[in-house]
Scaffold this motif. Sequence first.
Motif, PDB file in Angstrom:
ATOM      1  N   UNK A 177       0.812  -1.226   0.000  1.00 25.83           N
ATOM      2  CA  UNK A 177       0.000   0.000   0.000  1.00 25.83           C
ATOM      3  C   UNK A 177       0.842   1.271   0.000  1.00 25.83           C
ATOM      4  N   UNK A 178       0.371   2.252  -0.743  1.00 28.59           N
ATOM      5  CA  UNK A 178       0.981   3.580  -0.754  1.00 28.59           C
ATOM      6  C   UNK A 178      -0.019   4.539  -0.113  1.00 28.59           C
ATOM      7  N   UNK A 179       0.114   4.758   1.185  1.00 28.96           N
ATOM      8  CA  UNK A 179      -0.804   5.646   1.890  1.00 28.96           C
ATOM      9  C   UNK A 179      -0.665   7.055   1.326  1.00 28.96           C
ATOM     10  N   UNK A 180      -1.794   7.614   0.910  1.00 29.56           N
ATOM     11  CA  UNK A 180      -1.781   8.957   0.340  1.00 29.56           C
ATOM     12  C   UNK A 180      -1.049   9.051  -0.982  1.00 29.56           C
ATOM     13  N   UNK A 181      -0.865   7.918  -1.646  1.00 29.90           N
ATOM     14  CA  UNK A 181      -0.176   7.904  -2.935  1.00 29.90           C
ATOM     15  C   UNK A 181       1.325   7.715  -2.826  1.00 29.90           C
ATOM     16  N   UNK A 182       1.838   7.619  -1.593  1.00 28.00           N
ATOM     17  CA  UNK A 182       3.270   7.366  -1.400  1.00 28.00           C
ATOM     18  C   UNK A 182       4.149   8.569  -1.648  1.00 28.00           C
ATOM     19  N   UNK A 183       3.569   9.775  -1.561  1.00 28.61           N
ATOM     20  CA  UNK A 183       4.341  10.990  -1.845  1.00 28.61           C
ATOM     21  C   UNK A 183       5.015  11.586  -0.609  1.00 28.61           C
ATOM     22  N   UNK A 184       4.716  11.093   0.582  1.00 28.92           N
ATOM     23  CA  UNK A 184       5.374  11.576   1.795  1.00 28.92           C
ATOM     24  C   UNK A 184       6.878  11.363   1.667  1.00 28.92           C
ATOM     25  N   UNK A 185       7.654  12.379   2.018  1.00 27.85           N
ATOM     26  CA  UNK A 185       9.105  12.302   1.859  1.00 27.85           C
ATOM     27  C   UNK A 185       9.788  11.955   3.183  1.00 27.85           C
ATOM     28  N   UNK A 186      10.819  11.100   3.078  1.00 32.33           N
ATOM     29  CA  UNK A 186      11.597  10.672   4.231  1.00 32.33           C
ATOM     30  C   UNK A 186      13.077  10.874   3.928  1.00 32.33           C
ATOM     31  N   UNK A 187      13.863  10.954   5.005  1.00 33.29           N
ATOM     32  CA  UNK A 187      15.320  11.084   4.880  1.00 33.29           C
ATOM     33  C   UNK A 187      15.958  10.056   5.802  1.00 33.29           C
ATOM     34  N   UNK A 188      15.874   8.766   5.449  1.00 37.39           N
ATOM     35  CA  UNK A 188      16.303   7.687   6.351  1.00 37.39           C
ATOM     36  C   UNK A 188      17.739   7.858   6.824  1.00 37.39           C
ATOM     37  N   UNK A 189      17.956   7.593   8.110  1.00 37.96           N
ATOM     38  CA  UNK A 189      19.270   7.767   8.714  1.00 37.96           C
ATOM     39  C   UNK A 189      19.725   6.436   9.302  1.00 37.96           C
ATOM     40  N   UNK A 190      20.977   6.094   9.076  1.00 36.44           N
ATOM     41  CA  UNK A 190      21.530   4.818   9.522  1.00 36.44           C
ATOM     42  C   UNK A 190      21.662   4.791  11.044  1.00 36.44           C
ATOM     43  N   UNK A 191      21.270   3.685  11.637  1.00 40.56           N
ATOM     44  CA  UNK A 191      21.278   3.553  13.092  1.00 40.56           C
ATOM     45  C   UNK A 191      22.673   3.769  13.676  1.00 40.56           C
ATOM     46  N   UNK A 192      23.698   3.336  12.962  1.00 40.55           N
ATOM     47  CA  UNK A 192      25.061   3.536  13.442  1.00 40.55           C
ATOM     48  C   UNK A 192      25.441   5.006  13.495  1.00 40.55           C
ATOM     49  N   UNK A 193      24.912   5.805  12.545  1.00 37.29           N
ATOM     50  CA  UNK A 193      25.184   7.243  12.546  1.00 37.29           C
ATOM     51  C   UNK A 193      24.488   7.928  13.718  1.00 37.29           C
ATOM     52  N   UNK A 194      23.264   7.496  14.032  1.00 31.61           N
ATOM     53  CA  UNK A 194      22.541   8.074  15.162  1.00 31.61           C
ATOM     54  C   UNK A 194      23.257   7.739  16.469  1.00 31.61           C
ATOM     55  N   UNK A 195      23.731   6.506  16.585  1.00 27.14           N
ATOM     56  CA  UNK A 195      24.453   6.101  17.800  1.00 27.14           C
ATOM     57  C   UNK A 195      25.739   6.907  17.948  1.00 27.14           C
ATOM     58  N   UNK A 196      26.446   7.145  16.852  1.00 24.28           N
ATOM     59  CA  UNK A 196      27.659   7.977  16.906  1.00 24.28           C
ATOM     60  C   UNK A 196      27.314   9.398  17.337  1.00 24.28           C
ATOM     61  N   UNK A 197      26.181   9.890  16.860  1.00 23.02           N
ATOM     62  CA  UNK A 197      25.754  11.239  17.230  1.00 23.02           C
ATOM     63  C   UNK A 197      25.508  11.333  18.730  1.00 23.02           C
ATOM     64  N   UNK A 198      24.877  10.305  19.301  1.00 21.92           N
ATOM     65  CA  UNK A 198      24.645  10.286  20.747  1.00 21.92           C
ATOM     66  C   UNK A 198      25.982  10.324  21.495  1.00 21.92           C
ATOM     67  N   UNK A 199      26.904   9.462  21.082  1.00 21.70           N
ATOM     68  CA  UNK A 199      28.200   9.383  21.758  1.00 21.70           C
ATOM     69  C   UNK A 199      28.971  10.699  21.648  1.00 21.70           C
ATOM     70  N   UNK A 200      28.936  11.315  20.474  1.00 18.90           N
ATOM     71  CA  UNK A 200      29.648  12.579  20.279  1.00 18.90           C
ATOM     72  C   UNK A 200      28.997  13.712  21.065  1.00 18.90           C
ATOM     73  N   UNK A 201      27.674  13.706  21.140  1.00 17.23           N
ATOM     74  CA  UNK A 201      26.966  14.747  21.880  1.00 17.23           C
ATOM     75  C   UNK A 201      27.301  14.697  23.361  1.00 17.23           C
ATOM     76  N   UNK A 202      27.531  13.493  23.884  1.00 15.54           N
ATOM     77  CA  UNK A 202      27.922  13.367  25.291  1.00 15.54           C
ATOM     78  C   UNK A 202      29.358  13.816  25.506  1.00 15.54           C
ATOM     79  N   UNK A 203      30.202  13.580  24.523  1.00  9.99           N
ATOM     80  CA  UNK A 203      31.633  13.840  24.669  1.00  9.99           C
ATOM     81  C   UNK A 203      31.984  15.316  24.489  1.00  9.99           C
ATOM     82  N   UNK A 204      31.254  16.000  23.589  1.00  9.97           N
ATOM     83  CA  UNK A 204      31.621  17.366  23.212  1.00  9.97           C
ATOM     84  C   UNK A 204      30.751  18.400  23.934  1.00  9.97           C
ATOM     85  N   UNK A 205      31.310  19.182  24.841  1.00 15.10           N
ATOM     86  CA  UNK A 205      30.528  20.208  25.555  1.00 15.10           C
ATOM     87  C   UNK A 205      29.894  21.233  24.625  1.00 15.10           C
TER      88      UNK A 205
END
Length: 316
Positions: A177-205
Motif C-alpha cells: 500500500x501507498x498511503x496517500x499515494x506514497x508521496x510523503x518524503x523521508x530522509x532515512x538515517x543509519x542507526x550507526x550514525x545516530x548512535x555515533x551522534x549520541x556518543x559525540x553529543x555526550x563527549x563534546x561540551x
Amino acid sequence: MSSGIVTVFGGSGFLGRYVVQHLAQDGWQIRVAVRHPARAAYLKPLGDIGQITPLAVPVQDPEAVAAALHGADAAVNLIGLLFEKGRQRFQAVHVDGPKVIAEQAAAGGLKGLVQVSAIGADPQAEAHYARTKGEGEAAVRAAFPQATILRPSVVFGPEDGFFNRFAEMSRFAPALPLVGGGMTRFQPVYVGDVARAVALALKDPACRGKTYELGGPKVYSFKALLELLMETTGRRRALVTLPFGLARLQARFLELLPEPPLTRDQVTLLRSDNVVSEGALTLGDLGIEATAVETIIPTYLDQYRAGGRFSQGPRP
C-alpha cells in the motif's frame, strides 16, 4: 573506563544496542535502565566484564530514576513508542518520563543529557505522536537547559521496523500500500550514525543546549523507498494507492491487533514530510558523514530475496 558513568534509559531496543556499543567503546561505565533487565542481558558482551549493567527502572518513578542516576556523569533517554497500547501511552512515555529524567538529572548535578526525539516533534502538531514528542522536548529543556536534543528521521539498520516490515510483507502480499499515494518524503538515517551522534553529543561540551536533526544523505518519497526495497530483494509487487481517508478507516480496525501495522495517528503523521528542516544543525555539524541507504540495506535484506539469499534474478 575513563569517560565516566552514563545511564541509558531504554537501552535494550533497536537504537539502544548501537548506542550502548558506541558508549562502551568510548570507555563509559554504562547503566542500562529498562523495564525488564533480563531482556537487556544480551548487551553485556558489548563491553568489558562489568562495564554494562542492566537495571529495572520505572521511568515515571522519580525515586527510581534518581537512584539510577546517582553518581552518574551523564544520561541518555532513548525511550519512545510508535503506537499506544494498554498502559503504554504517549503522554507517559514521551512527556512524563523525559520530564522526570531531566529533573532528576538536574537535581543530581549531571554534566550531560541527550534526549532522542524525532523529526517533526512539535507541541502544536496534529499527530499525537509528534505533539507529545514536542512536549517532551519542552519539558526536558525547562528542567535541563543544557540538554542535547537529537531528532532522527526514519532510522534504518539490520533490526529496523521499517524495511524489514515491508520486506516481510512483500514475501506474501501481491501488492504493497501507498498511503496517500506514497508521496510523503523521508530522509532515512543509519542507526550507526545516530548512535555515533549520541556518543559525540555526550563527549563534546559544544553540543550542549543544541538541537540536531539527523537525516541521511538523500531524500526519498515513500514510493521510492518501496521501489528500492523491491529492487534490493529482487521482487515485483504492485504498489497500490491507499487514500488517506481509506487508510484511516482501515487503521481503526488494525489498531485492535497486538502489533498494529498502521494506526490512525500514523496516517496523520504521513500527511507531513519527515525530512531535515532548512537551517537545522545536522550530522555534518557533528562531523559525521551520513551513510547512504543503498550501502546498508543489501547487507540485511538479502534474507528476503526472491529465490533465497544468494539468488540474483528477479521473480517473474
